[in-house]
Design a protein around this motif. Structure first.
Motif, short mmCIF file in Angstrom:
data_model
loop_
_atom_site.label_atom_id
_atom_site.label_comp_id
_atom_site.label_asym_id
_atom_site.label_seq_id
_atom_site.Cartn_x
_atom_site.Cartn_y
_atom_site.Cartn_z
N GLU A 54 58.51 3.40 26.82
CA GLU A 54 59.07 4.19 26.19
C GLU A 54 57.30 4.70 27.92
N ARG A 55 56.86 5.81 27.58
CA ARG A 55 55.85 6.76 28.39
C ARG A 55 55.29 6.37 27.75
N VAL A 56 53.81 5.45 27.95
CA VAL A 56 52.51 6.39 27.72
C VAL A 56 51.97 7.74 27.61
N VAL A 57 51.34 9.09 26.37
CA VAL A 57 50.17 9.69 27.46
C VAL A 57 49.40 9.35 26.78
N LEU A 58 48.16 9.48 27.64
CA LEU A 58 46.89 9.26 27.66
C LEU A 58 45.65 11.62 27.23
N ASP A 59 45.90 11.33 26.70
CA ASP A 59 45.18 12.24 25.64
C ASP A 59 43.55 12.63 26.66
N THR A 60 43.25 13.42 27.76
CA THR A 60 41.90 13.31 28.22
C THR A 60 41.58 14.50 27.87
N SER A 61 41.61 15.74 26.65
CA SER A 61 40.93 17.24 26.40
C SER A 61 40.00 15.94 25.13
N GLN A 62 40.04 14.85 24.53
CA GLN A 62 38.61 14.71 23.57
C GLN A 62 38.09 13.99 24.05
N PRO A 63 36.68 14.21 23.75
CA PRO A 63 35.26 13.69 24.70
C PRO A 63 35.78 12.34 24.09
N THR A 64 35.30 11.55 25.36
CA THR A 64 34.93 9.70 25.15
C THR A 64 34.46 9.79 24.26
N ILE A 65 33.66 8.52 23.20
CA ILE A 65 33.01 7.93 22.57
C ILE A 65 32.32 6.48 23.76
N ALA A 66 30.86 7.27 23.42
CA ALA A 66 29.74 6.11 24.74
C ALA A 66 29.82 5.34 23.18
N ALA A 67 29.50 3.59 23.69
CA ALA A 67 29.49 2.86 22.69
C ALA A 67 27.12 3.31 22.53
N PRO A 68 26.75 2.80 21.23
CA PRO A 68 25.21 3.43 21.14
C PRO A 68 24.77 1.96 22.08
N ALA A 69 23.68 2.73 22.59
CA ALA A 69 22.29 1.66 23.45
C ALA A 69 21.80 0.77 22.62
N VAL A 70 22.13 -0.46 23.54
CA VAL A 70 21.97 -2.05 22.68
C VAL A 70 20.46 -1.82 23.29
N GLN A 71 19.89 -2.86 22.06
CA GLN A 71 18.09 -2.47 22.18
C GLN A 71 17.97 -3.75 22.33
N THR A 72 17.30 -4.23 23.93
CA THR A 72 16.71 -6.10 24.29
C THR A 72 15.77 -6.00 24.11
N ALA A 73 15.25 -7.45 23.89
CA ALA A 73 13.74 -8.09 24.41
C ALA A 73 13.72 -9.17 25.21
N ALA A 74 12.28 -8.49 25.97
CA ALA A 74 12.35 -9.41 26.99
C ALA A 74 11.76 -10.64 26.14
#
Length: 155
Positions: A54-74
């Motif tokens: 079956e055909r896959v339908v992608l809904d592009t009308s909703q905003p994308t979910i961005a991953a939270p920024a990860v803090q790294t220590a040097a």
């Protein structure tokens, strides 16, 4: 001009044979039963039991979910501890330190005198060149027949 005469006789014979066969053999039956307006062949429709997924339908009308920024220590790299090293070794480059280490290396077991001597290989024998024409007679070259069949037998 024997070739021209050959083509005339053979061509004339073939043409006479073709006309005789046309007169003797019956004419092919006329094609009937095709109810098409033109001479196009009927369309061929192929059906298959296999179906695509079956055909896959992608809904592009909703905003994308961005991953939270990860803090790294040097973290600083640990410094190698050289408590027993002299200040002269600290100033030398890595290549010079390796060279110095190999210069101070003493093998644990010295080689014995028997294993240190190389084995002398015997001198190889070289075939001597033969004279070009023995006993003053000229050489004769003979051609061989090619072998056919199994086990290189000639028939």
């Amino acid at each position: 001009m024997p070739i021209f005469r050959y083509f005339m006789f053979v061509g004339g014979a073939l043409l006479a044979l073709l006309l005789a066969a046309n007169f003797v053999l019956p004419a092919p039956p006329a094609v009937q039963g095709i109810a098409t307006a033109s001479n196009d062949p009927p369309p061929i429709r192929i059906r298959s039991d296999r179906h695509l997924p079956e055909r896959v339908v992608l809904d592009t009308s909703q905003p994308t979910i961005a991953a939270p920024a990860v803090q790294t220590a040097a973290v600083a790299a640990p410094q190698p501890v050289q408590a027993s090293a002299s200040p002269a070794l600290n100033e030398m480059s890595a290549k010079a330190r390796v060279r110095e280490t190999f210069a101070q290396f003493i093998p644990s077991e010295p080689k014995s005198a028997a294993t240190a001597v190389k084995k002398v290989q015997p001198k190889r024998k070289i075939a001597r060149a033969r004279p070009a024409q023995p006993t003053g007679r000229p050489m004769m070259l003979v051609a061989q027949q090619p072998h056919f069949g199994f086990f290189n037998m000639t028939w």
